[in-house]
Structures are given as structure tokens and as C-alpha cells.
Design an enzyme around this catalytic site. Structure first.
Site, mmCIF file in Angstrom:
data_model
loop_
_atom_site.group_PDB
_atom_site.id
_atom_site.type_symbol
_atom_site.label_atom_id
_atom_site.label_comp_id
_atom_site.label_asym_id
_atom_site.label_seq_id
_atom_site.Cartn_x
_atom_site.Cartn_y
_atom_site.Cartn_z
ATOM 1 N N GLU A 189 0.846 -1.206 0.000
ATOM 2 C CA GLU A 189 0.000 0.000 0.000
ATOM 3 C C GLU A 189 0.881 1.256 0.000
ATOM 4 O O GLU A 189 0.528 2.269 -0.609
ATOM 5 C CB GLU A 189 -0.944 0.007 1.213
ATOM 6 C CG GLU A 189 -1.910 -1.182 1.283
ATOM 7 C CD GLU A 189 -3.089 -1.105 0.299
ATOM 8 O OE1 GLU A 189 -3.246 -0.092 -0.399
ATOM 9 O OE2 GLU A 189 -3.858 -2.089 0.238
ATOM 10 N N HIS B 54 -6.285 -2.395 -7.032
ATOM 11 C CA HIS B 54 -7.251 -3.146 -6.229
ATOM 12 C C HIS B 54 -8.271 -3.934 -7.055
ATOM 13 O O HIS B 54 -8.786 -4.934 -6.567
ATOM 14 C CB HIS B 54 -7.967 -2.212 -5.243
ATOM 15 C CG HIS B 54 -7.130 -1.877 -4.047
ATOM 16 N ND1 HIS B 54 -5.929 -1.196 -4.148
ATOM 17 C CD2 HIS B 54 -7.277 -2.149 -2.718
ATOM 18 C CE1 HIS B 54 -5.404 -1.052 -2.948
ATOM 19 N NE2 HIS B 54 -6.192 -1.628 -2.054
ATOM 20 N N HIS C 40 -4.163 -9.505 1.573
ATOM 21 C CA HIS C 40 -4.692 -8.425 0.733
ATOM 22 C C HIS C 40 -3.541 -7.643 0.076
ATOM 23 O O HIS C 40 -3.549 -7.406 -1.143
ATOM 24 C CB HIS C 40 -5.551 -7.505 1.610
ATOM 25 C CG HIS C 40 -6.021 -6.268 0.924
ATOM 26 N ND1 HIS C 40 -6.968 -6.286 -0.066
ATOM 27 C CD2 HIS C 40 -5.663 -4.967 1.080
ATOM 28 C CE1 HIS C 40 -7.184 -5.052 -0.489
ATOM 29 N NE2 HIS C 40 -6.398 -4.226 0.193
HETATM 30 N N1 NAD Z 1 -11.335 1.123 6.130
HETATM 31 C C1 NAD Z 1 -10.495 1.188 5.121
HETATM 32 O O1 NAD Z 1 -10.341 2.230 4.449
HETATM 33 C C2 NAD Z 1 -9.662 -0.021 4.824
HETATM 34 C C3 NAD Z 1 -8.588 0.090 3.942
HETATM 35 C C4 NAD Z 1 -7.785 -1.047 3.717
HETATM 36 C C5 NAD Z 1 -8.081 -2.236 4.378
HETATM 37 N N2 NAD Z 1 -9.148 -2.301 5.238
HETATM 38 C C6 NAD Z 1 -9.464 -3.538 5.956
HETATM 39 O O2 NAD Z 1 -8.364 -3.831 6.808
HETATM 40 C C7 NAD Z 1 -8.358 -5.238 7.075
HETATM 41 C C8 NAD Z 1 -6.924 -5.743 6.960
HETATM 42 O O3 NAD Z 1 -6.154 -5.081 7.935
HETATM 43 P P1 NAD Z 1 -4.730 -5.646 8.389
HETATM 44 O O4 NAD Z 1 -3.920 -5.951 7.205
HETATM 45 O O5 NAD Z 1 -4.223 -4.711 9.422
HETATM 46 O O6 NAD Z 1 -5.085 -7.076 9.005
HETATM 47 P P2 NAD Z 1 -5.446 -7.579 10.491
HETATM 48 O O7 NAD Z 1 -6.201 -6.556 11.234
HETATM 49 O O8 NAD Z 1 -6.097 -8.912 10.312
HETATM 50 O O9 NAD Z 1 -4.017 -7.762 11.156
HETATM 51 C C9 NAD Z 1 -3.133 -8.747 10.634
HETATM 52 C C10 NAD Z 1 -2.648 -9.689 11.746
HETATM 53 O O10 NAD Z 1 -1.672 -8.997 12.542
HETATM 54 C C11 NAD Z 1 -2.011 -9.081 13.918
HETATM 55 N N3 NAD Z 1 -1.453 -7.880 14.538
HETATM 56 C C12 NAD Z 1 -1.926 -6.635 14.489
HETATM 57 N N4 NAD Z 1 -1.052 -5.781 15.032
HETATM 58 C C13 NAD Z 1 0.012 -6.514 15.427
HETATM 59 C C14 NAD Z 1 1.234 -6.203 16.051
HETATM 60 N N5 NAD Z 1 1.589 -4.939 16.295
HETATM 61 N N6 NAD Z 1 2.078 -7.199 16.352
HETATM 62 C C15 NAD Z 1 1.752 -8.488 16.035
HETATM 63 N N7 NAD Z 1 0.621 -8.852 15.433
HETATM 64 C C16 NAD Z 1 -0.249 -7.864 15.132
HETATM 65 C C17 NAD Z 1 -3.518 -9.179 13.907
HETATM 66 O O11 NAD Z 1 -4.010 -9.690 15.126
HETATM 67 C C18 NAD Z 1 -3.731 -10.117 12.716
HETATM 68 O O12 NAD Z 1 -3.497 -11.447 13.098
HETATM 69 C C19 NAD Z 1 -9.303 -5.872 6.076
HETATM 70 O O13 NAD Z 1 -10.476 -6.267 6.752
HETATM 71 C C20 NAD Z 1 -9.608 -4.754 5.086
HETATM 72 O O14 NAD Z 1 -10.911 -4.855 4.552
HETATM 73 C C21 NAD Z 1 -9.932 -1.217 5.458
#
Ligand code: NAD
Length: 359
Positions: free
Chosen positions: A182, A246, A263
Site C-alpha cells: 500500500e 485493487h 490483501h
Molecule cells: N477502512 C479502510 O479504508 C480499509 C482500507 C484497507 C483495508 N481495510 C481492511 O483492513 C483489514 C486488513 O487489515 P490488516 O492488514 O491490518 O489485518 P489484520 O487486522 O487482520 O491484522 C493482521 C494480523 O496482525 C495481527 N497484529 C496486528 N497488530 C500486530 C502487532 N503490532 N504485532 C503483532 N501482530 C499484530 C492481527 O491480530 C492479525 O493477526 C481488512 O479487513 C480490510 O478490509 C480497510
């Protein structure tokens, strides 16, 4: 500490990026309303970072809501448990939600804040690179429905964002790289100088050098904040440019049933496919593709789609929600550092890009 700001009139808010923010009770308290605070987090993040947050918020009435970990729990059922915690903890309209975790927690906590008592304050404390550069900023909140990702949601801007870069120390390598996809996207779509900076400092980023990470997060948030400020609800098309890579990426994620690919990994391949298609259409030189491919490879991201027939990927792209009047809207590049929307791309050109990519 000087925060970035996102200019949205009365919905403007500060974005802090830096080290040790979770322990900065003064900064946290400064942007919260007076009432009780409900921390929404998950079972992975809670043992790592809830203790320091508890200490920083000493003196506040705290309610804690620890969710299971995983995208499969980003559901209405899990959201119900957040509302249960808010009601049981007697959080009122003067209260707030603090979202402590990655994008899954942030999206769910944000949506809970948008709905609870018709809307309460929400501060985002993102702990993954992806959530620090993307999901915590901009006010999109949602949960998934069995019929599709993020189908049920709302726009609800946070009252503040605190991207504590120290939390990235515990993030698995693969999640860090997925977030870098990203970051690379922002350079490609808006800022060629930032893309060149990423080429220079790729090894520092994968090596988690704090100053490099902080710069990358700050610049990414600046770009996202500027785009969102111009088109908060994705009505003018400007915000849609943030979807670079995307449409291809979502098709990949759907084709593999969201298994085996993160993702950000699917977006990485999507960025390269978008660059390749732009080159085929004569919009950019072929060397732009080579630079994208080289940078993705250097940070350890995939550069080829999974073994899915091109026709199947194209079918899935046509089902993506960015289809209007039967035409797929694609985000392409008309130079490195500038993205444009195109609705007139011939199917043959897309198929040529998908066919040439190969697994
Ligand atoms: N709202 C928006 O504009 C927007 C934009 C992009 C993505 N998203 C959403 O975001 C989600 C993906 O987010 P993500 O990639 O953060 O995934 P996630 O929230 O699933 O986190 C990834 C993994 O890392 C772990 N984790 C988080 N912080 C940690 C840390 N500091 N140390 C160790 N482990 C940690 C989590 O528990 C999880 O197992 C999707 O649901 C997607 O749809 C939303």
C-alpha cells in the site's frame, strides 16, 4: 509532536505518527470526550499493547472488549459482542471507542462507533503497517457479509489517529511486507519522488529501520489525507484513485477464496498488472513496469498472480463493485506518480496483460 491534519471542516482530526504514542496519556486524553472509554482490540494484540494503554489512560473509566483474531470474525455477530460490551460497561454518548489493532479491529470498532447511540467518538490506534498507512485514515468502516467483503458499513471519521511505529516491532514479516504494497501504491499514484525514495530505502523498510518506517507512514498518510479531504465519500472519482491495483487484487483474492494470499500481496500483483496495462495502452513507458516489478521484488512481494485462468480473473474483475453501466472502471497510470480512471479499456488489452503475467 506535530501531527498531520486531515481537512474535513468540523470532522477534521489529527494523525500522529511516531514512537511511543501508546504511552502518551496526554496526547490520547487531549482528543477524547469526557466519558468512559471502550478499548476494542483482539486476542493477539491485547497481551502486547493493552497493558501500556491501560497505564496511559489511568484515571479514565475503561471498558475492555477483546475480540477473536481474523478476517472471518469481521462480522455482524462479532459486532454484536462490541455492542454488548458498550451496554454492559455503561458507555454513554460522551464516551468513546479506542480501536487498538489492525484493519480488522479498526473497521469493526469504527463501525460500532458509527452506530452505537447513533454515533460516538472513535480514536484509531493502528498496529499493523497496513492499518497505519491506509485503513485507520479516511473514515471507511465496515463488517463483512457472507455475500461479500465490507458490504455493511458507514462513513465515520475518527476523532484522532495515533500510529505508534513501535508496535510494528512485533508484526510478522509477511504482514509488514503486505503493508509496504500500500505504501508503494501511494508513490505510484501520487508522488514519483516518494516512489524513488522507496527504491532507495527498500532495505531499511524491510529491516524496520524506525526513521525510514516513520517517513514512509507519514508520507502515505499525507497523501491519503489529501485525497480524502477532496472527496470524502468517493463521489467525484478522486478517492477512487486510491484503488490503484485493487480491481486486479480483489479478483485475485476472490479467485483464491481469500486463502493463502494477504490483501497487500494481491494488491502488489495488482499494481504491477495496472502498470503493465498502462504500458500496453501507451500511457507509460515499459521501464515504469520494470521499476514497479523490481521494487516489489526487493521488498519480498509477489509479482505474478496465482494459477488462475486469465478469463476467470477478468470475469471476477467485471463483478467488482467499481463497475458502472456495465463498464469496468480501472485505475491506471498516465505517468509514474499520477493515476487516472479509465472506463474505456478494451477487453483485449486486459486479457493481454493477464495472459502475459502468468503464475
Ligand atoms: N477502512 C479502510 O479504508 C480499509 C482500507 C484497507 C483495508 N481495510 C481492511 O483492513 C483489514 C486488513 O487489515 P490488516 O492488514 O491490518 O489485518 P489484520 O487486522 O487482520 O491484522 C493482521 C494480523 O496482525 C495481527 N497484529 C496486528 N497488530 C500486530 C502487532 N503490532 N504485532 C503483532 N501482530 C499484530 C492481527 O491480530 C492479525 O493477526 C481488512 O479487513 C480490510 O478490509 C480497510
Amino acid at each position: 509532536m506535530q501531527p498531520l491534519s486531515i481537512a474535513l471542516g468540523e470532522r477534521s482530526y489529527p494523525i500522529y505518527v511516531g514512537r511511543g504514542l501508546l504511552s502518551r496519556g496526554d496526547l490520547l486524553q487531549a482528543h477524547l470526550p469526557r466519558g468512559a472509554v471502550c478499548v476494542v482490540t483482539n486476542v493477539t494484540v491485547a497481551p502486547l499493547y493493552l497493558p501500556v494503554l491501560r497505564q496511559a489512560l489511568g484515571g479514565r473509566r475503561l471498558v475492555e472488549c477483546v475480540l477473536p483474531d481474523g478476517e472471518q470474525h469481521k462480522s455482524l455477530a462479532t459486532l454484536g459482542t462490541v455492542f454488548d460490551a458498550l451496554v454492559a460497561g455503561q458507555v454513554h454518548r460522551d464516551g468513546a471507542i479506542l480501536a487498538l489493532g489492525g484493519g480488522v479491529v479498526g473497521d469493526m470498532a469504527g463501525f460500532a462507533a458509527a452506530c452505537y447511540q447513533r454515533g460516538i467518538a472513535c480514536a484509531q490506534l493502528p498496529t499493523t503497517l497496513l492499518s497505519q498507512v491506509d485503513s485507520s485514515v479516511g473514515g471507511k468502516t465496515a463488517v463483512n457479509h457472507p455475500g461479500g467483503k465490507n458490504l455493511i458499513g458507514a462513513f465515520h471519521q475518527p476523532c484522532a489517529v495515533y500510529a505508534d511505529t513501535d508496535t510494528l516491532a512485533t508484526l510478522p514479516d509477511r504482514e509488514l511486507r503486505a503493508g509496504l504494497a500500500e505504501v508503494i501504491k501511494y508513490g505510484l499514484l501520487e508522488d514519483a519522488a516518494f516512489f524513488a525514495w522507496l527504491e532507495t530505502y527498500a532495505a531499511d523498510l524491510t529491516g524496520r529501520e524506525p526513521a525510514a518506517l516513520e517517513h514512509a507512514i507519514r508520507r502515505s498518510c499525507e497523501i491519503k489525507a489529501a485525497v480524502v479531504a477532496e472527496d470524502e465519500r468517493e463521489t467525484s472519482g478522486r478517492r477512487a484513485l486510491l484503488n490503484l491495483g485493487h480491481t486486479f487484487g480483489h479478483a485475485i483474492e476472490t479467485a483464491v477464496h481469500y486463502r493463502g494470499w494477504l490483501h497487500g500481496e494481491a494488491v502488489a500483483v495488482g499494481l504491477l498488472l495496472a502498470a503493465d496495462l498502462s504500458a500496453r495502452l501507451g500511457m507509460v513507458d515499459a521501464d515504469v513496469c520494470e521499476r514497479v516489478r523490481a521494487l516489489l521484488s526487493r521488498v519480498g512481494l509477489p509479482v505474478a498472480p496465482p494459477a488462475v485462468p486469465p478469463a476467470e480473473l477478468w470475469r471476477l474483475m467485471q463483478m467488482d463493485k467499481k463497475v458502472a453501466d456495465g463498464r469496468v472502471t480501472l485505475v491506471l497510470l498516465d505517468r509514474l506518480g499520477r493515476a487516472v480512471l479509465r472506463t474505456d479499456v478494451p477487453e483485449a488489452a486486459v486479457m493481454a496483460t493477464l495472459g502475459a503475467a502468468g503464475p
